[in-house]
Scaffold this active site. Sequence first.
Site, mmCIF file in Angstrom:
data_model
loop_
_atom_site.group_PDB
_atom_site.id
_atom_site.type_symbol
_atom_site.label_atom_id
_atom_site.label_comp_id
_atom_site.label_asym_id
_atom_site.label_seq_id
_atom_site.Cartn_x
_atom_site.Cartn_y
_atom_site.Cartn_z
ATOM 1 C CG LEU A 1 -1.722 -1.250 1.553
ATOM 2 C CD1 LEU A 1 -2.337 -1.178 2.955
ATOM 3 C CD2 LEU A 1 -2.834 -1.402 0.513
ATOM 4 N N GLY B 1 9.143 -1.726 -3.844
ATOM 5 C CA GLY B 1 8.442 -3.011 -3.921
ATOM 6 C C GLY B 1 9.432 -4.176 -3.925
ATOM 7 C CG ASP B 2 12.067 -4.645 -7.095
ATOM 8 O OD1 ASP B 2 11.094 -5.349 -7.395
ATOM 9 O OD2 ASP B 2 12.611 -3.851 -7.889
ATOM 10 C CB SER C 1 14.709 0.516 -0.043
ATOM 11 O OG SER C 1 13.377 0.728 -0.435
HETATM 12 P P1 ATP Z 1 7.735 0.549 -6.506
HETATM 13 O O1 ATP Z 1 7.139 0.243 -7.860
HETATM 14 O O2 ATP Z 1 7.813 2.020 -6.196
HETATM 15 O O3 ATP Z 1 8.997 -0.162 -6.226
HETATM 16 P P2 ATP Z 1 5.389 -0.826 -5.638
HETATM 17 O O4 ATP Z 1 4.395 -0.019 -6.407
HETATM 18 O O5 ATP Z 1 5.702 -2.203 -6.121
HETATM 19 O O6 ATP Z 1 6.722 -0.018 -5.421
HETATM 20 P P3 ATP Z 1 4.413 0.055 -3.084
HETATM 21 O O7 ATP Z 1 3.158 -0.465 -2.500
HETATM 22 O O8 ATP Z 1 4.408 1.448 -3.613
HETATM 23 O O9 ATP Z 1 4.886 -1.017 -4.160
HETATM 24 O O10 ATP Z 1 5.593 -0.022 -2.016
HETATM 25 C C1 ATP Z 1 6.110 -1.263 -1.539
HETATM 26 C C2 ATP Z 1 6.425 -1.132 -0.079
HETATM 27 O O11 ATP Z 1 7.433 -0.120 0.091
HETATM 28 C C3 ATP Z 1 5.260 -0.687 0.800
HETATM 29 O O12 ATP Z 1 4.498 -1.792 1.210
HETATM 30 C C4 ATP Z 1 5.988 0.003 1.942
HETATM 31 O O13 ATP Z 1 6.436 -0.957 2.874
HETATM 32 C C5 ATP Z 1 7.214 0.618 1.262
HETATM 33 N N1 ATP Z 1 7.020 2.024 0.871
HETATM 34 C C6 ATP Z 1 6.711 2.494 -0.349
HETATM 35 N N2 ATP Z 1 6.633 3.840 -0.366
HETATM 36 C C7 ATP Z 1 6.921 4.242 0.886
HETATM 37 C C8 ATP Z 1 7.020 5.524 1.541
HETATM 38 N N3 ATP Z 1 6.787 6.665 0.869
HETATM 39 N N4 ATP Z 1 7.326 5.557 2.852
HETATM 40 C C9 ATP Z 1 7.561 4.406 3.549
HETATM 41 N N5 ATP Z 1 7.484 3.176 2.989
HETATM 42 C C10 ATP Z 1 7.179 3.078 1.678
HETATM 43 O O1 RIB Z 2 11.202 -2.290 -9.605
HETATM 44 C C1 RIB Z 2 12.185 -1.404 -10.062
HETATM 45 C C2 RIB Z 2 12.841 -1.941 -11.288
HETATM 46 O O2 RIB Z 2 11.894 -2.004 -12.330
HETATM 47 C C3 RIB Z 2 13.961 -1.075 -11.813
HETATM 48 O O3 RIB Z 2 15.215 -1.396 -11.246
HETATM 49 C C4 RIB Z 2 13.904 -1.308 -13.306
HETATM 50 O O4 RIB Z 2 14.993 -2.025 -13.826
HETATM 51 C C5 RIB Z 2 12.581 -2.030 -13.565
HETATM 52 O O5 RIB Z 2 12.782 -3.345 -13.884
#
Ligand code: ATP
Ligand code: RIB
Length: 292
Positions: free
Chosen positions: A207, A237-238, A268
Site C-alpha cells: 500500500l 516493492g523489490d 530503501s
Molecule cells: P515501486 O514500484 O515504487 O517499487 P510498488 O508499487 O511495487 O513499489 P508500493 O506499495 O508502492 O509497491 O511499495 C512497496 C512497499 O514499500 C510498501 O508496502 C511500503 O512498505 C514501502 N514504501 C513504499 N513507499 C513508501 C514511503 N513513501 N514511505 C515508507 N514506505 C514506503
Molecule cells: O522495480 C524497479 C525496477 O523495475 C527497476 O530497477 C527497473 O529495472 C525495472 O525493472
Amino acid sequence: MITVIGSANMDLVVGTENFPNQGETVIGTIFDTVPGGKGANQAIAAARLGGEVHMACCVGNDLFGTSIVDNLQQNNIDTTSVLRVNEASGIANILLSEGDNRIIVVPGANSLLMPSHIDAMEEVIKKSKLVMLQLEIPIPTVIYALAKCQAIGVPVLLNPAPARGFELDMMPSITYLTPNETECEQIFGMDMIDALEKYPNRLIITLGSDGARYFDGERHIIVEGFKTNVVDTTGAGDTFNGALAHGMVTGMDLEQAVRFANAAASLSVEKFGAQGGMPTFEEVESRLEGRL
Ligand code: ATP
Ligand code: RIB
C-alpha cells in the site's frame, strides 16, 4: 537458500523538476546508470539482509552485462545460473520527478530466459527454501518455473510486476502473491477485500507509504508503513519482496515478516537508485526498534 528467477537490467536514471508533457523538452537535474531489474533487485534485497541467494537470469555479452554480474557477485549472490547471451542486456529508462517515477523497460537479454534454463537448474530449485519470481521474463518461463516448483514441492513467492501476463490459473501453484493496489485490481478485477478473502495468508497487497495488508482467514491485518523522508521510491516493492522472503525463510510468521519488509522498504526509499538504499539486517532491526 532463496532462489530468484527473474530479470536483471541496467537502469538509466534521469531526474528532472517536472515530467515533460507530450512533445515538450525539459532540462534534467541528474543522470546515472545503476544496476536494477526486479529479479536482481529482489535478490540483492534478500542478500543484503544476510540471506543465501542464488540468481538465475540472462544478461548480454556487453559492458552492462559484465557490470550486472559483478554487482550480483559483490552482493554475495551465487551467479552460477546467470547466462550470458548474444542479445543486449535489458535496460530500464527511469524518469524521476515529483517524488515518483515513470519507467520504460526494454527486456533485451531477459527475453531469452527459457524453460530449458529452468530444467538445467532443477538441482538448485530442489535445494531452495523459497523461489521468487516476477513478470519481467517470458511468461511461458514463469509458468514452467511454477510447475517445476510445484512438482518439487518448493514454495513460491510471485511478485506480479508488471501485472501484464499474469494468469489467474497460476494461483494454485503460488504460495505468496504480492501485488501493489493497482496490480491487484488489474489481476483480480474485483474489490480488494473480496480478493484478499479469497486467498487468506497468501495474497499480500502493498500500500505504498501505508504499508501492506492481508487476510488471515478471520481478520484483515493491516501492517502500517514507517514514516520516512523519500528520496527515490524505485525498488521499494523489490526491497519489500526480498525482505518478506528473507523473513519467511528465517522463520518469521507472516505478520512479523510483513512488518520486517515494511521497515526494509522504508529504508530503501531514503536513498537514490533501486538498490542504493537496500538495508542490512542490523539497519532493519534499528528501524523496527525506532533507533533509525
Ligand atoms: P515501486 O514500484 O515504487 O517499487 P510498488 O508499487 O511495487 O513499489 P508500493 O506499495 O508502492 O509497491 O511499495 C512497496 C512497499 O514499500 C510498501 O508496502 C511500503 O512498505 C514501502 N514504501 C513504499 N513507499 C513508501 C514511503 N513513501 N514511505 C515508507 N514506505 C514506503
Ligand atoms: O522495480 C524497479 C525496477 O523495475 C527497476 O530497477 C527497473 O529495472 C525495472 O525493472
